[in-house]
Design a protein around this motif. Structure first.
Motif, PDB file in Angstrom:
ATOM      1  N   GLU A 110      -1.640  -3.543   0.966  1.00 29.86           N
ATOM      2  CA  GLU A 110      -1.819  -4.276   2.063  1.00 29.86           C
ATOM      3  C   GLU A 110      -3.182  -4.141   2.506  1.00 29.86           C
ATOM      4  O   GLU A 110      -3.968  -5.031   2.882  1.00 29.86           O
ATOM      5  N   ARG A 111      -3.728  -2.772   2.506  1.00 25.98           N
ATOM      6  CA  ARG A 111      -5.037  -2.328   3.079  1.00 25.98           C
ATOM      7  C   ARG A 111      -6.283  -3.116   2.233  1.00 25.98           C
ATOM      8  O   ARG A 111      -7.257  -3.556   2.716  1.00 25.98           O
ATOM      9  N   ASP A 165       3.024  -0.491  -1.150  1.00 28.34           N
ATOM     10  CA  ASP A 165       2.956  -1.824  -0.075  1.00 28.34           C
ATOM     11  C   ASP A 165       1.755  -1.451   1.029  1.00 28.34           C
ATOM     12  O   ASP A 165       0.879  -2.284   1.088  1.00 28.34           O
ATOM     13  N   ARG A 166       1.755  -0.199   1.348  1.00 31.68           N
ATOM     14  CA  ARG A 166       0.534  -0.087   2.496  1.00 31.68           C
ATOM     15  C   ARG A 166      -0.718  -0.010   1.960  1.00 31.68           C
ATOM     16  O   ARG A 166      -1.682  -0.673   2.486  1.00 31.68           O
ATOM     17  N   LYS A 199      -6.525  -6.792   1.869  1.00 29.90           N
ATOM     18  CA  LYS A 199      -7.231  -7.361   3.114  1.00 29.90           C
ATOM     19  C   LYS A 199      -8.600  -7.343   3.262  1.00 29.90           C
ATOM     20  O   LYS A 199      -9.358  -8.232   3.419  1.00 29.90           O
TER      21      LYS A 199
END
Length: 208
Positions: free
Chosen positions: A72-73, A68-69, A76
């Motif tokens: 997400e990064r 997830d992290r 983006k």
């Protein structure tokens, strides 16, 4: 600041995940016991198992946190770029920075992929790698479609090379114990990758 004695289940689970990632930065993931995790959280083992039915459930949540992290990064930064090569470079630098911030993550990922059997955490690690490659191929295909990349570019090979560059930098950092080295080398490594992407490579077969 005193640690709250009682936290909501989701917060406590996230705390356990962060404890595992912190522990993995200084020891082999195989050596991380539930006793060590609970100790890092200043909890008893019994309290830890009120939030996780098994140790495998902890590792599954760790892999979900990483996936997830990381996505997400990179999503983006890639989404902020119109040029496909710039998007790939932004992803590459963001991924390397993520690993530098969380040096336990590659140890965990490699450890899960090497496990025998199809554990939930191993399946999550395999899904992370597959989903990452899919993202790369999508950007590469869009670049070919727009003319920003050569029409003959092998998308699958380019995606494999991208992941191999990240993995190579990570392994060298693990060997040397120097995360700063990975950050220093990343721009130069990507510069070579960029040059290769923009070449219209023709593979020829030797005929006997």
């Amino acid at each position: 600041m005193r640690r709250a004695k009682y936290l909501p289940t989701e917060d406590r689970r996230n705390e356990a995940v962060e404890a595992v990632i912190d522990l993995a930065s200084v020891r082999s993931p195989e050596d991380i016991t539930t006793t060590a995790i609970a100790g890092r959280m200043k909890l008893s083992q019994g309290a830890l198992f009120r939030h996780f039915p098994t140790k495998d459930a902890i590792w599954r949540d760790v892999m979900k946190w990483v996936s997830d992290r990381l996505f997400e990064r990179i999503d983006k930064v890639a989404g902020a770029e119109d040029d496909p090569v710039a998007a790939l470079e932004a992803m590459f630098m963001a991924h390397v920075a993520f690993v530098a911030e969380h040096p336990g993550v590659p140890r965990i990922l490699m450890g899960q992929l090497q496990r025998a059997g199809a554990t939930p955490a191993k399946q999550a690690a395999q899904a992370l790698t597959s989903n990452y490659a899919t993202r790369l191929r999508r950007i590469l295909a869009a670049g070919k479609g727009s003319g920003a990349l050569p029409a003959g570019l092998d998308e699958a090979a380019a995606a494999t090379l991208f992941l191999g560059m990240v993995q190579g930098l990570v392994v060298q950092a693990l060997i040397s114990g120097d995360q700063a080295q990975m950050l220093d080398n990343a721009p130069r490594v990507f510069a070579i990758y960029r040059a290769g992407l923009l070449q219209d490579v023709k593979l020829t077969e030797e005929r006997g």
